[in-house]
Design a protein around this motif. Structure first.
Motif, PDB file in Angstrom:
ATOM      1  N   TRP A   1      13.378-138.458  75.116  1.00 11.13           N
ATOM      2  CA  TRP A   1      12.527-139.510  74.522  1.00 11.13           C
ATOM      3  C   TRP A   1      11.054-139.210  74.821  1.00 11.13           C
ATOM      4  CZ3 TRP A   1      13.786-144.360  72.064  1.00 11.13           C
ATOM      5  CH2 TRP A   1      12.734-145.274  71.982  1.00 11.13           C
TER       6      TRP A   1
ATOM      7  N   ALA B   1      17.538-145.732  71.728  1.00 11.16           N
ATOM      8  CA  ALA B   1      17.248-145.913  73.157  1.00 11.16           C
ATOM      9  C   ALA B   1      18.528-145.992  73.984  1.00 11.16           C
ATOM     10  CB  ALA B   1      16.417-147.175  73.368  1.00 11.16           C
ATOM     11  N   ASP B   2      19.643-146.349  73.351  1.00  3.41           N
ATOM     12  CA  ASP B   2      20.882-146.469  74.137  1.00  3.41           C
ATOM     13  C   ASP B   2      21.607-145.143  74.302  1.00  3.41           C
ATOM     14  OD1 ASP B   2      22.052-146.025  71.668  1.00  3.41           O
ATOM     15  OD2 ASP B   2      23.273-147.839  71.668  1.00  3.41           O
ATOM     16  N   ALA B   3      21.088-144.089  73.674  1.00  2.00           N
ATOM     17  CA  ALA B   3      21.793-142.803  73.725  1.00  2.00           C
ATOM     18  C   ALA B   3      20.881-141.630  74.069  1.00  2.00           C
ATOM     19  CB  ALA B   3      22.461-142.529  72.380  1.00  2.00           C
ATOM     20  N   THR B   4      19.606-141.766  73.858  1.00  2.00           N
ATOM     21  CA  THR B   4      18.698-140.630  74.031  1.00  2.00           C
ATOM     22  C   THR B   4      18.241-140.540  75.481  1.00  2.00           C
ATOM     23  OG1 THR B   4      17.933-141.065  71.790  1.00  2.00           O
ATOM     24  CG2 THR B   4      16.617-139.545  73.127  1.00  2.00           C
ATOM     25  N   PRO B   5      18.498-139.398  76.143  1.00  2.00           N
ATOM     26  CA  PRO B   5      18.056-139.271  77.534  1.00  2.00           C
ATOM     27  C   PRO B   5      16.545-139.480  77.653  1.00  2.00           C
ATOM     28  CG  PRO B   5      19.566-137.498  76.982  1.00  2.00           C
ATOM     29  CD  PRO B   5      19.258-138.221  75.695  1.00  2.00           C
ATOM     30  N   VAL B   6      16.131-140.095  78.757  1.00  2.00           N
ATOM     31  CA  VAL B   6      14.736-140.460  78.933  1.00  2.00           C
ATOM     32  C   VAL B   6      13.835-139.231  78.838  1.00  2.00           C
ATOM     33  CG1 VAL B   6      14.956-140.426  81.462  1.00  2.00           C
ATOM     34  CG2 VAL B   6      13.120-141.744  80.411  1.00  2.00           C
ATOM     35  N   ALA B   7      14.285-138.084  79.324  1.00  2.00           N
ATOM     36  CA  ALA B   7      13.446-136.882  79.262  1.00  2.00           C
ATOM     37  C   ALA B   7      13.191-136.479  77.812  1.00  2.00           C
ATOM     38  CB  ALA B   7      14.112-135.731  80.022  1.00  2.00           C
TER      39      ALA B   7
ATOM     40  N   LEU C   1      29.796-141.604  74.883  1.00  2.00           N
ATOM     41  CA  LEU C   1      29.287-142.957  74.700  1.00  2.00           C
ATOM     42  C   LEU C   1      30.199-143.824  73.845  1.00  2.00           C
ATOM     43  CD1 LEU C   1      25.552-141.979  74.197  1.00  2.00           C
ATOM     44  CD2 LEU C   1      26.439-143.418  76.040  1.00  2.00           C
TER      45      LEU C   1
ATOM     46  N   ALA D   1      17.162-137.660  84.522  1.00  2.00           N
ATOM     47  CA  ALA D   1      16.360-137.870  83.300  1.00  2.00           C
ATOM     48  C   ALA D   1      16.935-137.122  82.113  1.00  2.00           C
ATOM     49  CB  ALA D   1      14.913-137.436  83.546  1.00  2.00           C
ATOM     50  N   ASP D   2      17.722-136.083  82.353  1.00  2.00           N
ATOM     51  CA  ASP D   2      18.270-135.313  81.224  1.00  2.00           C
ATOM     52  C   ASP D   2      19.552-135.918  80.675  1.00  2.00           C
ATOM     53  OD1 ASP D   2      20.175-134.634  83.108  1.00  2.00           O
ATOM     54  OD2 ASP D   2      19.942-132.464  82.889  1.00  2.00           O
ATOM     55  N   ALA D   3      20.033-136.982  81.309  1.00  2.00           N
ATOM     56  CA  ALA D   3      21.308-137.559  80.873  1.00  2.00           C
ATOM     57  C   ALA D   3      21.265-139.071  80.713  1.00  2.00           C
ATOM     58  CB  ALA D   3      22.407-137.205  81.876  1.00  2.00           C
ATOM     59  N   THR D   4      20.348-139.737  81.363  1.00  2.00           N
ATOM     60  CA  THR D   4      20.354-141.198  81.362  1.00  2.00           C
ATOM     61  C   THR D   4      19.587-141.722  80.149  1.00  2.00           C
ATOM     62  OG1 THR D   4      20.280-141.052  83.768  1.00  2.00           O
ATOM     63  CG2 THR D   4      19.868-143.219  82.775  1.00  2.00           C
ATOM     64  N   PRO D   5      20.250-142.521  79.309  1.00  2.00           N
ATOM     65  CA  PRO D   5      19.537-143.059  78.148  1.00  2.00           C
ATOM     66  C   PRO D   5      18.302-143.844  78.575  1.00  2.00           C
ATOM     67  CG  PRO D   5      21.888-143.423  77.924  1.00  2.00           C
ATOM     68  CD  PRO D   5      21.666-142.905  79.316  1.00  2.00           C
ATOM     69  N   VAL D   6      17.272-143.761  77.747  1.00  2.00           N
ATOM     70  CA  VAL D   6      15.989-144.364  78.104  1.00  2.00           C
ATOM     71  C   VAL D   6      16.137-145.867  78.349  1.00  2.00           C
ATOM     72  CG1 VAL D   6      15.310-144.578  75.666  1.00  2.00           C
ATOM     73  CG2 VAL D   6      13.554-144.537  77.421  1.00  2.00           C
ATOM     74  N   ALA D   7      17.014-146.537  77.610  1.00  2.00           N
ATOM     75  CA  ALA D   7      17.181-147.986  77.802  1.00  2.00           C
ATOM     76  C   ALA D   7      17.739-148.275  79.192  1.00  2.00           C
ATOM     77  CB  ALA D   7      18.103-148.556  76.723  1.00  2.00           C
ATOM     78  N   ARG D   8      18.671-147.440  79.629  1.00  2.00           N
ATOM     79  CA  ARG D   8      19.289-147.681  80.932  1.00  2.00           C
ATOM     80  C   ARG D   8      18.305-147.361  82.067  1.00  2.00           C
ATOM     81  NH1 ARG D   8      25.450-145.930  81.217  1.00  2.00           N
ATOM     82  NH2 ARG D   8      25.672-147.752  79.852  1.00  2.00           N
ATOM     83  N   TRP D   9      17.540-146.291  81.889  1.00  2.00           N
ATOM     84  CA  TRP D   9      16.492-145.936  82.855  1.00  2.00           C
ATOM     85  C   TRP D   9      15.538-147.112  83.038  1.00  2.00           C
ATOM     86  CZ3 TRP D   9      15.216-141.087  85.309  1.00  2.00           C
ATOM     87  CH2 TRP D   9      13.933-140.999  85.845  1.00  2.00           C
TER      88      TRP D   9
END
Lengths: 396, 396
Positions: free
Chosen positions: A127, A119-125, B215, B119-127
């Motif tokens: 995921w 979750a700290d590295a995978t882009p939300v899209a 990262l 969304a293509d770059a921001t980690p899901v945890a940070r979002w």
């Protein structure tokens, strides 16, 4: 590869033990550092995703674009290599990685299981894409699980760290010599880079010095030097400038080198003849602290103990306003891995861990700064300095 | 800075026009390429997040860790610089970026608005963290909005691209000379790197050659060369090896250079005297295609037209199984920006766009490969080659 590569990689066993303990049935990773960790393959460019699927039991699967198949097979240690995309006459699982990943997860019976993704590295899209490919699966955050496993280095990682550290030492020696000869910050950078490249091009046939690419590019060489003189030391990291250090300056040289995906760091402070007493005093304080805490780099010692001693000694020496947030960090596949030698990290040293040791001072109102860092491996009964170049007070 | 920096940056106006059109009230970005785009600040290391908040009207805010304040103020063009974290005696908005970001969004009345995040770059945890900081806000994907604005380069970006291209040309000339003199792949890499570093250290006082960190690390120099000889050309990207090209080899030299955050790419194929006729024929086909499509690099021409012509000519020449997926891409802050010269991208050339032009062949069953790429700017009435080093058939 015909041998059982998995058996050769203790890290796969460590990951699988951690997965079992946390109830994770598979890892799916897109993070370059982690796909490399679990496959041995670094394509440098990641515009076409590289994906590793590691089930809780059995061998990992490496999924790459068709144009990377030969490269992945030569360089990685994964037998089960799959391809997506369209390239020449290569057979693939489909034009898109999404289709291929879905097929692999279904084939392995993982599509309704618990899948760990960072979750700290995978882009939300991305995921969300994985969620949509296996809607009956549960996605769990695997960031900390993998980070913890990375704390202990495998024998191949340690061997490469020694080579990276030797490269960094060569870079350091060349940078110190160039500053001593009257060069600018950038002259020292260029001399240092040349020294590392020259050693690599002549003497390290089996060593790659590529780093891991980001979202829009790649780092084909990870042999980095930067030099910051005088008050520029407060920048910590910046591109060097055309500035010749003055006779009263302290000057920091930072070297990061990489060998087959493993980093080493060597950082030194060089002082010139007229450097003020305040700088010498700060350096002496730091060197004394190092003398005291270096023997504590051994199995069984909590990281925080080194930090607490450093903090106490800095306060005793009058630097109570200048306590650093940490005095080192784990290093390996990342130049900055995720555990710190600070007051709160709850880790006890074990054989195979690798740290930078860098208690340092920044005293802006006195224009005083120090920068000394080594890469140190924890061994069965103590530690081994991987960086060996001249430490202590370097006066030129 | 006392001048109105925003007025000097057409990109801020472009972004705000696009935000208005899409109903986005603010951008919040953590992506290094984009925080640089909107602030002018690249700290190289991103272990402490750098955040830009750009409202639909007004100037951007730059939020950095306390230790980067001086650096951010010197290097960036943002007046409203805020700090988080604890470092020496610097005043900050709080120890954590999360608290500072929340305060800024509330202060600007954005906490119940529509906020664009990549969304293509921001980690899901940070979002998810941003969502939790402003639970009444709506998060929207701003990836494409920013990518589209990046298509048109600002004057400062174009000026830096010319410098990056000149660095790449110098790197190319040195690499070609080294191969001609009988060097190995790595000898050419080292000579090329040295040539670029030497020019930078002597003649480019105001130019940073740092790339954008990931990262777990940073790229303090983004002057990259890689050389792949013979069938290694099929790798496209790989660390070079200790191999002297044979007299029958073709050999690809790839140079990526960066100047103040802007990339240029120069790639050439060098052939040796005994190279088979199949390689010469492939190179001639590619050079003929370039002759035909280069004049089409001008405002008003759809990207796909160049691709379709290339595809037709390759089929006519008998390479129907070897049609590349694309023949170039946008370049700038990223070595690989996100628009391709392919058959489907719906973009028409405009002044200020910058592309690599690289129709190339990979014919594995004939062991034939070509690699030629230039960085080209679209001007008011045509184009300008930014890379100028010897093109065509380079026989050594």
């Amino acid at each position: 590869m015909s041998i059982d590569a998995t058996a050769l990689r203790p890290r796969i066993s460590r990951l699988q033990a951690a997965m079992a303990a946390e109830g994770i049935d598979a890892l799916v990773s897109f993070k370059p550092e982690h796909t490399f960790y679990m496959s041995g393959f670094n394509p440098v460019l990641y515009s076409h995703p590289v994906i590793v699927i590691l089930p809780a039991k059995g061998a990992p699967t490496l999924l790459v674009h068709a144009l990377r198949v030969a490269h992945g097979r030569d360089e990685g240690f994964v037998d089960d290599l799959r391809a997506y995309g369209v390239w020449s006459t290569t057979q693939t699982m489909g034009p898109k990685w999404e289709d291929a990943l879905q097929q692999i997860l279904i084939e392995k019976g993982l599509d309704s299981k618990t899948i760990g993704v960072e979750a700290d590295a995978t882009p939300v899209a991305r995921w969300k894409t994985v969620e949509s490919l296996v809607p009956s699966a549960t996605l769990a955050d695997s960031s900390k699980l993998i980070d913890r496993c990375r704390l202990i280095k495998d024998p191949d990682e340690i061997a490469n760290a020694r080579i990276a550290a030797d490269l960094a030492d060569r870079g350091m020696n060349a940078a110190v010599a160039e500053l001593a000869a009257g060069g600018t910050e950038r002259d020292a950078v260029a001399a240092s880079t040349k020294a590392m490249n020259d050693h690599w091009r002549k003497h390290l046939p089996d060593i790659e010095v590529a780093d891991f690419g980001g979202l829009e590019g790649g780092a084909v060489s990870g042999l980095y030097t930067w030099v910051l003189s005088g008050e520029r030391m407060f920048r910590n990291c910046d591109n060097s400038i055309i500035r010749k250090p003055e006779s009263h300056d302290a000057c920091a040289i930072f070297i990061w080198a990489i060998a087959n995906g493993i980093h080493a760091e060597n950082e030194r402070t060089v002082i010139f003849s007229d450097v003020p007493e305040a700088n010498r005093a700060a350096l002496k304080t730091i060197l004394d602290i190092r003398e005291e805490i270096i023997p504590m780099m051994k199995p069984g010692v909590p990281l925080a103990e080194l930090y607490h001693i450093t903090k106490r000694r800095l306060i005793e020496a009058g630097y109570e306003k200048n306590i650093p947030g940490r005095i080192g960090h784990t290093i390996g596949i990342g130049a900055h891995e995720h555990y710190s030698l600070d007051g709160v990290t709850d880790v006890i040293m074990e054989p195979g861990m690798m740290f930078t040791l860098e208690p340092n001072l920044r005293v802006p109102d006195q224009n005083v700064s120090t920068q000394i860092s080594d890469t140190i491996l924890i061994t069965e009964d103590g530690h081994e300095f991987l960086t060996k170049s001249l430490g202590g007070l370097i006066e030129v």
